[in-house]
Write a protein that holds these residues in place. Structure first.
Motif, PDB file in Angstrom:
ATOM      1  N   UNK A  26       0.811  -1.208   0.000  1.00 16.68           N
ATOM      2  CA  UNK A  26       0.000   0.000   0.000  1.00 16.68           C
ATOM      3  C   UNK A  26       0.845   1.259   0.000  1.00 16.68           C
ATOM      4  N   UNK A  27       1.980   1.242   0.707  1.00 16.99           N
ATOM      5  CA  UNK A  27       2.866   2.405   0.701  1.00 16.99           C
ATOM      6  C   UNK A  27       3.436   2.645  -0.683  1.00 16.99           C
ATOM      7  N   UNK A  28       3.826   1.571  -1.370  1.00 20.04           N
ATOM      8  CA  UNK A  28       4.317   1.708  -2.746  1.00 20.04           C
ATOM      9  C   UNK A  28       3.245   2.338  -3.624  1.00 20.04           C
ATOM     10  N   UNK A  29       2.022   1.822  -3.534  1.00 22.98           N
ATOM     11  CA  UNK A  29       0.935   2.351  -4.360  1.00 22.98           C
ATOM     12  C   UNK A  29       0.620   3.793  -3.999  1.00 22.98           C
ATOM     13  N   UNK A  30       0.611   4.113  -2.698  1.00 26.28           N
ATOM     14  CA  UNK A  30       0.297   5.478  -2.270  1.00 26.28           C
ATOM     15  C   UNK A  30       1.370   6.460  -2.734  1.00 26.28           C
ATOM     16  N   UNK A  31       2.628   6.061  -2.651  1.00 27.69           N
ATOM     17  CA  UNK A  31       3.697   6.939  -3.131  1.00 27.69           C
ATOM     18  C   UNK A  31       3.589   7.153  -4.634  1.00 27.69           C
ATOM     19  N   UNK A  32       3.249   6.105  -5.369  1.00 24.07           N
ATOM     20  CA  UNK A  32       3.105   6.254  -6.818  1.00 24.07           C
ATOM     21  C   UNK A  32       1.937   7.181  -7.159  1.00 24.07           C
ATOM     22  N   UNK A  33       0.838   7.056  -6.425  1.00 26.36           N
ATOM     23  CA  UNK A  33      -0.283   7.965  -6.630  1.00 26.36           C
ATOM     24  C   UNK A  33       0.105   9.402  -6.300  1.00 26.36           C
TER      25      UNK A  33
END
Length: 503
Positions: free
Chosen positions: A128-135
């Motif tokens: 989720x952190x990876x996805x949130x940073x990408x967003x």
């Protein structure tokens, strides 16, 4: 401890401040993957450290603070060149330099801090952190006119991994970079050290091997047309000095008339100090020096009381056959948001010579360059926006980048700008011709390789056969629009799985 769980308050309090210091250092270390350093392993290690520090931060507010401090270190080092424009006229603007760096680094870090808070609040774990940073990086590329500079994926520019941008674009490259760094780190932090090493090595091998496979494919033969890129090397302090203007003009004219004659001559951004409507004599002189070759050059123009930062194409007769007006202007440089407020404070745009700043053009458009075909002109930092390149009304034959990187100093800024131009070529499968006032001028093929260049801080010119374009890449066809929903789905899956583990 399960990922996303909160440690005991006492333990968190004892270790939180040192954790912030480590986050700041790790963020600065991650920035060393950016040009001119190119130390991409440090980018991976830096983001791996962020994953471990974030997972142990505890409350969402602390997790956000850890991510923000990491971003502060990253952007402060990567974008330290932002102080350079303020020292062109140090007596007038020098006092603003430290504030500019602090506000830029701290403001951009807010995107990462928000990502850290959201992922922690929803207990979404490392995925989720990876996805949130990408967003958050996707938002940074678009919100408030956007500023997608120093993205994590830029660390792989110049390596075979860069070739993946032809399929997944810059945000997909950032996703791959963060996943490669942070997911093995999460396994490592959970005690699965062997698995972490296997996952990291295997993922890197796939990325590297896929890039090498694309690089092994043959390129089409170059076109029969020769392009000459002119670099006058006019330092910003001297560029508009009446005593130096004739020197730089004569230098560019002498480079233009050198034998053998090319098919197209390209001068950099604002290469002439005159307004277009007052430049009939020098334009005729330039066309004569070109000896029948077309010329593209940067110049300012005015119309109905408005001023534009433009590129013009001169045909063999010296006539202005086509004009492009820069549409993506630099805030606080070429124009001032809320100008009345800043005018009362005596603060004006640094790069806008016209009172009140420049007016944006209508948007991306092609420039007809005669027998060489159509070019998509990009003026200065328009080349850092993949959505602008992809927003052209038609597919061009090549990209044409006119810039004045004298504003960016002589260390990291010009090299980071060049690196992003290379990424645009890979994304679109198009060659890119780049004329920079002080450098780095370069001819770049459709896979992002620099074929020839003029070093930073040197005056000169290069002649190069215009490379042929590749077929449109998947990213050229789809752009960024699939990225947001894909990341949202990934984030939702991660949050649901994390909740299931801790309920």
């Amino acid at each position: 401890m399960a990922e996303g769980a909160r440690p005991r308050p006492g333990a968190a309090a004892l270790s939180f401040r040192p954790r912030l210091g480590l986050g700041l250092v790790a963020g600065a270390g991650a920035a060393l993957g950016q040009a001119p350093f190119g130390l991409w392993p440090l980018t991976l290690l830096g983001f791996a450290a962020l994953a471990l520090l974030w997972s142990r931060a505890g409350a969402p507010r602390r997790a956000a603070f850890v991510a923000w401090v990491f971003g502060l270190g990253h952007f402060a080092l990567a974008l330290h060149w932002i102080v350079e424009p303020f020292f062109v006229d140090a007596a007038r603007d020098g006092w603003m330099a430290p504030f500019a760096l602090a506000f830029l680094a701290g403001g951009l870090a807010l995107f990462w801090g928000a990502a850290g808070w959201i992922a922690a609040r929803l207990r979404a774990g490392a995925v989720g952190l990876v996805a949130a940073l990408c967003l958050s990086e996707l938002a940074r590329a678009y919100l408030l006119t956007g500023f997608p500079w120093a993205m994590p994926g830029h660390a792989f520019i110049g390596t075979p991994v860069m070739q993946w941008a032809a399929w997944i674009g810059p945000h997909g490259l950032t996703l791959a970079t963060l996943a490669l760094a942070m997911l093995p780190a999460a396994l490592f932090g959970a005690g699965r050290r062997a698995s972490a090493l296997v996952v990291a090595a295997g993922a890197l091998a796939v990325l590297w091997g896929g890039g090498l496979a694309r690089l092994s494919l043959p390129l089409p033969e170059p076109t029969p047309h020769t392009v000459r890129l002119i670099q006058p090397n006019a330092p910003q302090r001297q560029k508009w000095d009446p005593e130096h203007i004739p020197v730089f003009y004569a230098r560019q004219v002498s480079f233009t008339m050198a034998a053998p004659r090319p098919d197209l001559v390209v001068w950099p951004e604002t290469a002439l100090p005159d307004l277009l409507e007052r430049a009939e004599a020098p334009l005729a002189h330039i066309a004569e020096a070109a000896g029948g070759a077309g010329v593209v050059l940067g110049i300012q123009r005015s119309e109905a009381g408005r001023y534009y930062n433009s590129a013009v194409f001169l045909d063999a007769g010296g006539r202005t056959a086509d004009v492009y007006d820069k549409h993506h202007l630099v805030p606080f440089g070429e124009y001032m948001p809320w100008p009345a407020f800043w005018r009362r404070l005596g603060i004006h745009g640094l790069a806008a010579r016209a009172d009140g700043g420049y007016t944006p053009g209508p948007g991306p458009r092609l420039l007809d360059t005669g027998p060489l075909g159509s070019a998509l002109p990009l003026i200065c930092y328009e080349a850092v926006f993949p959505q602008d390149v992809g927003g052209a009304p038609e597919r061009p034959d090549y990209l044409l980048h006119l810039t004045n990187d004298a504003w960016f100093g002589t260390f990291s800024g010009p090299y980071q700008h060049l690196a992003q131009a290379r990424l645009r070529a890979v994304e679109q499968g198009l060659p890119l011709m780049r004329a920079a006032n002080t450098g780095v001028s370069a001819a770049i093929d459709a896979r992002g390789a620099v074929l020839s260049e003029i070093a930073l801080g040197q005056a000169g010119y290069i002649d190069v056969a215009l490379p042929e374009a590749l077929p449109p890449t998947p990213y050229a066809r789809l752009g960024d629009w699939p990225a947001a929903p894909a990341l949202l789905v990934l984030f939702a899956i991660a949050a649901r799985r994390a909740r299931g583990k801790t309920d």
